[in-house]
Design an enzyme around this catalytic site. Structure first.
Site, short mmCIF file in Angstrom:
data_model
loop_
_atom_site.label_atom_id
_atom_site.label_comp_id
_atom_site.label_asym_id
_atom_site.label_seq_id
_atom_site.Cartn_x
_atom_site.Cartn_y
_atom_site.Cartn_z
N SER A 149 0.86 -1.20 0.00
CA SER A 149 0.00 0.00 0.00
C SER A 149 0.88 1.23 0.00
CB SER A 149 -0.87 0.01 1.26
OG SER A 149 -1.59 1.22 1.35
N TYR A 162 -1.34 -0.70 10.22
CA TYR A 162 -1.42 -1.04 8.79
C TYR A 162 -0.17 -0.54 8.07
CZ TYR A 162 -3.63 -1.30 4.12
OH TYR A 162 -3.94 -1.57 2.81
N1 LIG Z 1 -8.68 -0.70 -1.55
C1 LIG Z 1 -7.66 0.09 -1.35
O1 LIG Z 1 -7.77 1.32 -1.45
C2 LIG Z 1 -6.31 -0.46 -0.97
C3 LIG Z 1 -5.25 0.43 -0.84
C4 LIG Z 1 -4.00 -0.06 -0.51
C5 LIG Z 1 -3.80 -1.42 -0.33
N2 LIG Z 1 -4.86 -2.27 -0.44
C6 LIG Z 1 -4.61 -3.69 -0.22
O2 LIG Z 1 -5.14 -4.43 -1.29
C7 LIG Z 1 -5.60 -5.70 -0.82
C8 LIG Z 1 -7.05 -5.89 -1.22
O3 LIG Z 1 -7.80 -4.80 -0.74
P1 LIG Z 1 -9.37 -4.65 -1.02
O4 LIG Z 1 -9.68 -3.22 -0.91
O5 LIG Z 1 -9.74 -5.42 -2.20
O6 LIG Z 1 -9.93 -5.35 0.31
P2 LIG Z 1 -11.30 -6.12 0.59
O7 LIG Z 1 -12.37 -5.66 -0.33
O8 LIG Z 1 -11.51 -6.02 2.07
O9 LIG Z 1 -10.92 -7.61 0.21
C9 LIG Z 1 -9.98 -8.29 1.01
C10 LIG Z 1 -10.08 -9.74 0.67
O10 LIG Z 1 -9.14 -10.44 1.50
C11 LIG Z 1 -9.83 -11.52 2.10
N3 LIG Z 1 -9.23 -11.89 3.38
C12 LIG Z 1 -9.05 -11.13 4.47
N4 LIG Z 1 -8.45 -11.84 5.43
C13 LIG Z 1 -8.28 -13.09 4.93
C14 LIG Z 1 -7.74 -14.28 5.44
N5 LIG Z 1 -7.26 -14.34 6.70
N6 LIG Z 1 -7.70 -15.39 4.65
C15 LIG Z 1 -8.19 -15.34 3.38
N7 LIG Z 1 -8.73 -14.24 2.85
C16 LIG Z 1 -8.78 -13.13 3.62
C17 LIG Z 1 -11.25 -11.03 2.28
O11 LIG Z 1 -12.09 -12.14 2.44
P3 LIG Z 1 -13.36 -12.11 3.45
O12 LIG Z 1 -14.50 -11.76 2.53
O13 LIG Z 1 -13.42 -13.50 3.97
O14 LIG Z 1 -13.08 -11.09 4.50
C18 LIG Z 1 -11.45 -10.31 0.95
O15 LIG Z 1 -11.77 -11.20 -0.09
C19 LIG Z 1 -5.36 -5.70 0.69
O16 LIG Z 1 -4.13 -6.31 0.98
C20 LIG Z 1 -5.30 -4.23 1.03
O17 LIG Z 1 -4.56 -3.97 2.18
C21 LIG Z 1 -6.11 -1.83 -0.77
#
Ligand SMILES: NC(=O)c1ccc[n+]([C@@H]2O[C@H](COP(=O)([O-])OP(=O)(O)OC[C@H]3O[C@@H](n4cnc5c(N)ncnc54)[C@H](OP(=O)(O)O)[C@@H]3O)[C@@H](O)[C@H]2O)c1
Length: 258
Positions: A149, A162
């Site tokens: 991130s 985080y």
């Molecule tokens: N969106 C942003 O702006 C942003 C910015 C910077 C970095 N990121 C990074 O990008 C990645 C994806 O973000 P996102 O926004 O798509 O998040 P999201 O919509 O919350 O999706 C996260 C996914 O990870 C899964 N997950 C969480 N904990 C898990 C575990 N212990 N085992 C297996 N699956 C697990 C969740 O499944 P469940 O449905 O079971 O919870 C969900 O499918 C993350 O690493 C996040 O930190 C995102």
């Protein structure tokens, strides 16, 4: 073929595992990799959601399967990789995407909450990379892609844990680039900026936070989830064969703007 160079971006015949692929950025990356020719193994924790995500891909005539496990459970991770070895005999691409957020000031964190954030985001990253490397080393090729991130690069008050785990993943990624580069395995990271995923629904609904991020970004808006995917396909493809140990910021320019 009209544009033969495009073939270097193809993932034809590759086996990819994307963690946390039931929604958000993980699902977009899984869809893009399947659309580029890979068989994509989607990981998630909920069987019904995972089946729906796999169906999204297979209904397009592309190749995908489900692997249900919690990335924070080392035993379950080992079982899952044994299943990949038994079913596919190889793994070419790991996208370590699953992550959780807990945004609040340090004094509000309990010991358990800090430990959980470190385990799910950082500890799991190491265990997944190690198990993937076991399958990639005999091939002397492979792609380790870690989703970090820009929060691991530029700090914001009220989000200390985080930021630390994401910066830790950057260190891991660089160390693995040095460790496995000689064996033909590259290790890189993608650092998203602000993306309009479910994880950010509350932030986006708050006009003040929404506008702060949009105005802070030279492109003037939040990222659309599908806009993450090209970077992942590129890093997984032959086009990125000499890219190793790098962080690719996909953030609309937020990290370079004052
Ligand atoms: N969106 C942003 O702006 C942003 C910015 C910077 C970095 N990121 C990074 O990008 C990645 C994806 O973000 P996102 O926004 O798509 O998040 P999201 O919509 O919350 O999706 C996260 C996914 O990870 C899964 N997950 C969480 N904990 C898990 C575990 N212990 N085992 C297996 N699956 C697990 C969740 O499944 P469940 O449905 O079971 O919870 C969900 O499918 C993350 O690493 C996040 O930190 C995102």
């Amino acid at each position: 073929m009209a544009h033969p160079y495009l073939q270097t971006f193809s993932l034809d015949g590759k086996i990819a595992l994307v963690t946390g692929a039931v929604r958000g950025l993980g699902l977009e990356i899984a869809c893009a990799m399947a659309g580029s020719g890979a068989h994509v193994i989607l990981n998630g924790r909920d069987a019904a959601n995972l089946a729906a995500a796999v169906q999204t891909i297979t209904s397009r005539g592309q190749s995908a399967s489900a692997l249900l496990f919690d990335v924070a459970d080392p035993v379950a991770v080992k079982v899952a990789f044994a299943e990949i070895a038994a079913t596919h005999g190889r793994l070419d691409i790991l996208v370590s995407n699953a992550g959780t957020r807990n945004r609040k000031p340090l004094l509000d964190f309990t010991d358990e909450e800090i430990q959980s954030m470190v385990q799910v985001n950082l500890g799991a990253g190491y265990i997944l990379a190690r198990e993937a490397a076991r399958l990639m080393l005999p091939l002397r090729s492979g792609r380790l892609i870690t989703i970090t991130s820009i929060a691991g690069q530029i700090a914001r008050a009220g989000d200390p844990v985080y930021a630390g785990v994401k910066q830790g993943l950057t260190g891991m990624m660089r160390a693995l680039a040095a460790e496995y580069g000689p064996m033909g395995i590259t290790s890189n990271a993608i650092a998203p900026g602000g993306f309009a995923t479910e994880a950010n629904a509350a932030a986006i609904a708050d006009a003040k936070i929404h506008d702060h991020f949009a105005n802070r970004t030279p492109l003037g808006r939040w990222g659309r989830p599908h806009e993450i995917a090209g970077a992942a396909v590129f890093l997984a493809s032959a086009a990125a064969s000499y890219v190793n140990g790098q962080v690719l910021n996909v953030d609309g320019g937020m990290s370079i703007a004052m």
